[in-house]
Write a protein that holds these residues in place. Structure first.
Motif, PDB file in Angstrom:
ATOM      1  N   SER A  45       0.828  -1.204   0.000  1.00 36.49           N
ATOM      2  CA  SER A  45       0.000   0.000   0.000  1.00 36.49           C
ATOM      3  C   SER A  45       0.866   1.259   0.000  1.00 36.49           C
ATOM      4  CB  SER A  45      -0.969   0.010   1.186  1.00 36.49           C
ATOM      5  OG  SER A  45      -0.268   0.004   2.403  1.00 36.49           O
ATOM      6  N   THR A  46       2.001   1.198   0.688  1.00 36.34           N
ATOM      7  CA  THR A  46       2.927   2.330   0.679  1.00 36.34           C
ATOM      8  C   THR A  46       3.545   2.482  -0.707  1.00 36.34           C
ATOM      9  OG1 THR A  46       3.423   1.988   3.011  1.00 36.34           O
ATOM     10  CG2 THR A  46       4.983   3.325   1.762  1.00 36.34           C
ATOM     11  N   GLU A  47       3.932   1.369  -1.308  1.00 35.92           N
ATOM     12  CA  GLU A  47       4.505   1.409  -2.663  1.00 35.92           C
ATOM     13  C   GLU A  47       3.488   1.978  -3.655  1.00 35.92           C
ATOM     14  OE1 GLU A  47       5.808  -2.534  -3.568  1.00 35.92           O
ATOM     15  OE2 GLU A  47       7.428  -2.460  -2.109  1.00 35.92           O
ATOM     16  N   GLN A  48       2.230   1.577  -3.518  1.00 38.21           N
ATOM     17  CA  GLN A  48       1.198   2.071  -4.420  1.00 38.21           C
ATOM     18  C   GLN A  48       0.998   3.567  -4.223  1.00 38.21           C
ATOM     19  OE1 GLN A  48      -2.378  -0.242  -4.639  1.00 38.21           O
ATOM     20  NE2 GLN A  48      -3.545   1.454  -5.476  1.00 38.21           N
ATOM     21  N   GLY A  57      -1.460  -3.095 -13.186  1.00 38.77           N
ATOM     22  CA  GLY A  57      -1.810  -4.240 -12.366  1.00 38.77           C
ATOM     23  C   GLY A  57      -1.654  -4.001 -10.883  1.00 38.77           C
ATOM     24  N   ASN A  58      -1.477  -2.737 -10.450  1.00 37.79           N
ATOM     25  CA  ASN A  58      -1.342  -2.487  -9.026  1.00 37.79           C
ATOM     26  C   ASN A  58      -2.367  -1.480  -8.510  1.00 37.79           C
ATOM     27  OD1 ASN A  58      -0.099  -0.363 -10.344  1.00 37.79           O
ATOM     28  ND2 ASN A  58       1.681  -0.282  -9.027  1.00 37.79           N
ATOM     29  N   GLY A  59      -3.496  -1.427  -9.231  1.00 36.41           N
ATOM     30  CA  GLY A  59      -4.597  -0.585  -8.777  1.00 36.41           C
ATOM     31  C   GLY A  59      -5.695  -1.440  -8.190  1.00 36.41           C
ATOM     32  N   ASP A  60      -6.675  -0.800  -7.596  1.00 37.09           N
ATOM     33  CA  ASP A  60      -7.765  -1.534  -6.966  1.00 37.09           C
ATOM     34  C   ASP A  60      -8.846  -1.947  -7.954  1.00 37.09           C
ATOM     35  OD1 ASP A  60      -7.644   0.564  -4.013  1.00 37.09           O
ATOM     36  OD2 ASP A  60      -6.561  -1.267  -4.478  1.00 37.09           O
TER      37      ASP A  60
END
Length: 91
Positions: free
Chosen positions: A4-7, A87-90
């Motif tokens: 979540s921090t990386e995102q 590919g790293n979204g909700d």
């Protein structure tokens, strides 16, 4: 670093790049939640430049359903689109 921090870091970097790009192209100050089309700052030609910028800068391909106006209406919406395509979204 947690995912979540990386995102959050990725989203911040994407948003900063997009804000800079839009401001350079429009010569106007914009915020991440400004309706770029509703404000009159963005033309259909600029919309295509924006798609090319997103694809070349963030290594994604915007096609089909993703080309809808709502995905490009605000810097926040474009950031969400990039995260999702990577590919790293909700959504």
């Amino acid at each position: 670093m947690s995912s979540s921090t990386e995102q959050a870091v990725a989203a911040e970097a994407i948003s900063a790049d997009l804000l800079g790009f839009v401001e350079r192209q429009t010569k106007a100050s914009v915020t991440a939640d400004l309706d770029l089309f509703g404000s009159g700052l963005v033309s259909s030609l600029f919309a295509m430049q924006l798609v090319v910028h997103v694809e070349s800068t963030f290594g994604v391909s915007v096609q089909g359903e993703d080309l809808k106006l709502d995905n490009f209406r605000t810097v926040n919406a474009i950031t969400d689109l990039v995260l999702r395509l990577r590919g790293n979204g909700d959504g």
